[in-house]
Design a protein around this motif. Structure first.
Motif, short mmCIF file in Angstrom:
data_model
loop_
_atom_site.label_atom_id
_atom_site.label_comp_id
_atom_site.label_asym_id
_atom_site.label_seq_id
_atom_site.Cartn_x
_atom_site.Cartn_y
_atom_site.Cartn_z
N MET A 82 77.88 73.79 53.50
CA MET A 82 78.97 72.81 53.52
C MET A 82 78.48 71.51 52.89
O MET A 82 77.39 71.03 53.19
CB MET A 82 79.38 72.54 54.97
N ALA A 330 67.94 72.66 72.45
CA ALA A 330 68.55 73.99 72.40
C ALA A 330 69.41 74.21 73.65
O ALA A 330 70.47 74.83 73.58
CB ALA A 330 67.47 75.06 72.28
N GLN A 331 68.93 73.70 74.80
CA GLN A 331 69.71 73.93 76.03
C GLN A 331 71.04 73.19 75.98
O GLN A 331 72.04 73.67 76.52
CB GLN A 331 68.91 73.57 77.28
C1 LIG Z 1 59.58 73.20 66.40
C2 LIG Z 1 60.72 72.90 67.34
C3 LIG Z 1 60.60 73.18 68.69
C4 LIG Z 1 61.67 72.95 69.57
N1 LIG Z 1 61.52 73.28 70.88
C5 LIG Z 1 62.57 73.12 71.72
C6 LIG Z 1 62.46 73.52 73.08
O1 LIG Z 1 61.42 74.00 73.53
N2 LIG Z 1 63.55 73.36 73.89
C7 LIG Z 1 64.72 72.84 73.43
O2 LIG Z 1 65.68 72.73 74.20
N3 LIG Z 1 64.86 72.44 72.14
C8 LIG Z 1 63.81 72.56 71.27
N4 LIG Z 1 63.93 72.17 69.96
C9 LIG Z 1 65.20 71.56 69.51
C10 LIG Z 1 66.21 72.67 69.19
O3 LIG Z 1 65.67 73.56 68.24
C11 LIG Z 1 67.50 72.09 68.65
O4 LIG Z 1 67.96 71.10 69.54
C12 LIG Z 1 68.57 73.16 68.50
O5 LIG Z 1 68.13 74.16 67.59
C13 LIG Z 1 69.88 72.56 68.01
O6 LIG Z 1 70.81 73.58 67.84
P1 LIG Z 1 71.97 73.43 66.75
O7 LIG Z 1 72.82 74.64 66.87
O8 LIG Z 1 72.61 72.09 66.88
O9 LIG Z 1 71.22 73.41 65.33
P2 LIG Z 1 70.23 74.45 64.68
O10 LIG Z 1 69.71 75.42 65.66
O11 LIG Z 1 69.26 73.64 63.90
O12 LIG Z 1 71.17 75.25 63.67
C14 LIG Z 1 71.78 74.63 62.56
C15 LIG Z 1 72.27 75.72 61.62
O13 LIG Z 1 73.08 75.12 60.62
C16 LIG Z 1 72.74 75.62 59.34
N5 LIG Z 1 73.09 74.56 58.37
C17 LIG Z 1 72.48 73.36 58.20
N6 LIG Z 1 73.12 72.65 57.28
C18 LIG Z 1 74.17 73.39 56.86
C19 LIG Z 1 75.23 73.18 55.93
N7 LIG Z 1 75.35 72.04 55.24
N8 LIG Z 1 76.13 74.17 55.73
C20 LIG Z 1 76.02 75.35 56.41
N9 LIG Z 1 75.05 75.60 57.32
C21 LIG Z 1 74.15 74.62 57.54
C22 LIG Z 1 71.26 75.93 59.43
O14 LIG Z 1 70.89 76.93 58.47
C23 LIG Z 1 71.13 76.43 60.88
O15 LIG Z 1 71.32 77.82 60.95
C24 LIG Z 1 62.87 72.38 69.07
C25 LIG Z 1 62.98 72.06 67.71
C26 LIG Z 1 61.93 72.31 66.85
C27 LIG Z 1 62.08 71.97 65.37
#
Ligand SMILES: Cc1cc2nc3c(=O)[nH]c(=O)nc-3n(C[C@H](O)[C@H](O)[C@H](O)COP(=O)(O)OP(=O)(O)OC[C@H]3O[C@@H](n4cnc5c(N)ncnc54)[C@H](O)[C@@H]3O)c2cc1C
Length: 432
Positions: A82, A330-331
């Protein structure tokens, strides 16, 4: 009458769960047309990226293919990134998909009745000089794999160096949050494993890992008790921690801090903050904050458009029990996906939306896969801290819960068995 079109952008920790839950209900019944859009063809749970970087997780084995998953759970998948939004026409813009010189897919406009934006976040280096050029940002699978290759190459080079001099490797990690701390512990574990595989030219004691943190303690979001226990365990792992140190500049050779220190480092990781993708900033007149997150109400609707929802890391969602917004975890994304899956079905049935109330279940920090090293759970409200194998089991359970939401009980059990077999049949580290 046309079927209601729900488009979810971003198949990450939150978006993929939402698409699956809605697909299993509204998609299966045919009461809504559910489409998931993601910039990639496969999903890898982001909290596992530090394990990919350290080589203890092979992303090729753990990834989930969106097309196959969508087919099984009654939703459509469209590969695309997007890049824009037209609220009047009610369509979002997907940029052309290009590989090398070849345009595989043109720019596309995708219509929606309800749009859910869940595209996560990127690393925020706060404009620090040299960070973008010299640091690895551990927010994408490709970056985690690139880090792993560089790390392994150091061991490969050392293994073929005929000089008898002891070999060293310095790694600096900016930010003592969960990502930085967990990466440091996994790298320490990998260093020991590499010796087992014959890469013993860099002794574990010659791998210097330094974490640099601007706050006065590690994991500042956790209780002081949890933070102290984590620091103690990091020290036991021989990981150096510098607190009250603000990184001001990064060069090819290392990091400079405000107090005048220089930390030499071959590999540099920045894991000190997040921001939502830049293009969300004020997109199509939607309200956004200074880190580009879309501002949403407690129904997860954007403040300017009731047909557009946002959640997870890319959204600023109010919290009832605190002045700060829902944290980017993530939670949080998981809890919001569960709520939205119910809310969106209610909305189609003409019922009012549900309100999101964040429930902080505490934070689990993995300090390596060796149970004897232990793990911590800290919860600010209860200040309940524990360590050891129980915490390790609970940490793994978090990921299994994500799998359970995606695959149900039977397939999750199959995946657990698969992982156990793989652990027996494959090397404990990814060695290429
Ligand atoms: C190394 C690491 C360790 C972590 N450990 C923890 C933990 O132990 N516990 C915890 O609660 N949280 C943890 N987190 C944080 C957690 O990963 C995030 O808060 C969580 O993944 C957020 O979920 P989300 O669905 O918002 O985004 P994401 O899981 O990041 O998913 C976003 C999705 O959107 C897609 N995307 C991005 N831009 C676009 C676009 N323009 N168009 C279409 N698709 C797109 C991506 O490909 C991806 O699939 C950690 C993060 C990292 C980096």
């Amino acid at each position: 009458m046309n079927t209601h079109r729900i488009v979810i952008v971003g198949g990450g920790a939150g978006g993929l769960e939402l698409a699956t839950l809605l697909g299993n209900k509204a998609g299966k019944r045919g009461s809504a047309d559910i489409t998931l859009v993601d910039a990639n063809m496969t999903h890898l749970w982001k909290p596992r990226l530090h394990e990919v970087a350290a080589g203890v997780l092979n992303a090729d084995v753990d990834e989930l293919n969106y097309v196959a998953h969508a087919q099984r759970h009654h939703f459509k998948f469209i590969m695309g990134r997007m890049s824009g939004l037209d609220r009047e026409q009610k369509h979002l813009i997907l940029e052309p998909h290009v590989e090398g010189d070849e345009q595989i897919l043109p720019q596309r406009a995708l219509p929606y009745d309800t749009l859910v934006i869940a595209i996560g976040s990127n690393t925020n280096d706060f404009g620090t000089t040299g960070a973008a050029e010299h640091c690895i940002f551990l927010d994408k699978r490709a970056a985690a794999e690139a880090f792993h290759r560089k790390f392994l190459n150091e061991y490969l080079k050392a293994s073929q160096d005929p000089s008898a001099e002891p070999k060293h490797c310095n790694i600096a990690i900016v930010g003592a949050g969960a990502t930085g701390v967990e990466l440091a512990a996994e790298l320490n574990h990998s260093a020991h494993e590499l010796v087992e595989y014959g890469f013993d030219q860099i002794k574990p004691e010659n791998l210097t890992i330094t974490i640099i943190e601007a706050a006065n303690r590690v994991l500042p979001v956790l209780s002081e008790k949890a933070s102290a226990a984590i620091l103690r365990q990091l020290k036991e792992l021989n990981i150096e921690v510098l607190t009250n140190e603000m990184v001001t500049e990064i060069t090819a050779d290392g990091l400079h801090t405000k107090s005048g220190k220089f930390v030499p480092a071959f590999l540099k990781v920045w894991s000190a903050g997040i921001k939502a993708p830049e293009f969300l900033n004020g997109i199509a007149g939607l309200e956004s904050n200074r880190i580009n997150q879309l501002v949403v109400r407690d129904t997860l609707q954007t403040t300017q458009d009731e047909n557009i929802f946002a959640f997870g890391d890319c959204a600023q969602c109010p919290r009832q029990d605190a002045e700060t917004p829902v944290p980017p975890r993530a939670q949080s994304a998981h809890q919001q996906a569960l709520l939205l899956s119910k809310s969106l079905q209610r909305r189609m049935a003409g019922k009012p939306l549900l309100k999101f109330v964040y429930q902080d279940k505490g934070s689990l920090i993995s300090l390596s896969r060796n149970g004897s090293v232990g793990n911590i759970m800290g919860n600010l409200s209860k200040d309940f801290t524990f360590e050891g194998k129980l915490a390790r089991v609970m940490y793994i359970t978090l990921y299994r819960m994500h799998q359970f939401t995606l695959h149900g009980v039977f397939r999750t059990l199959l995946l657990i068995v698969r992982d156990r077999i793989n652990r027996r049949a494959s090397p404990t580290l990814k060695l290429h």
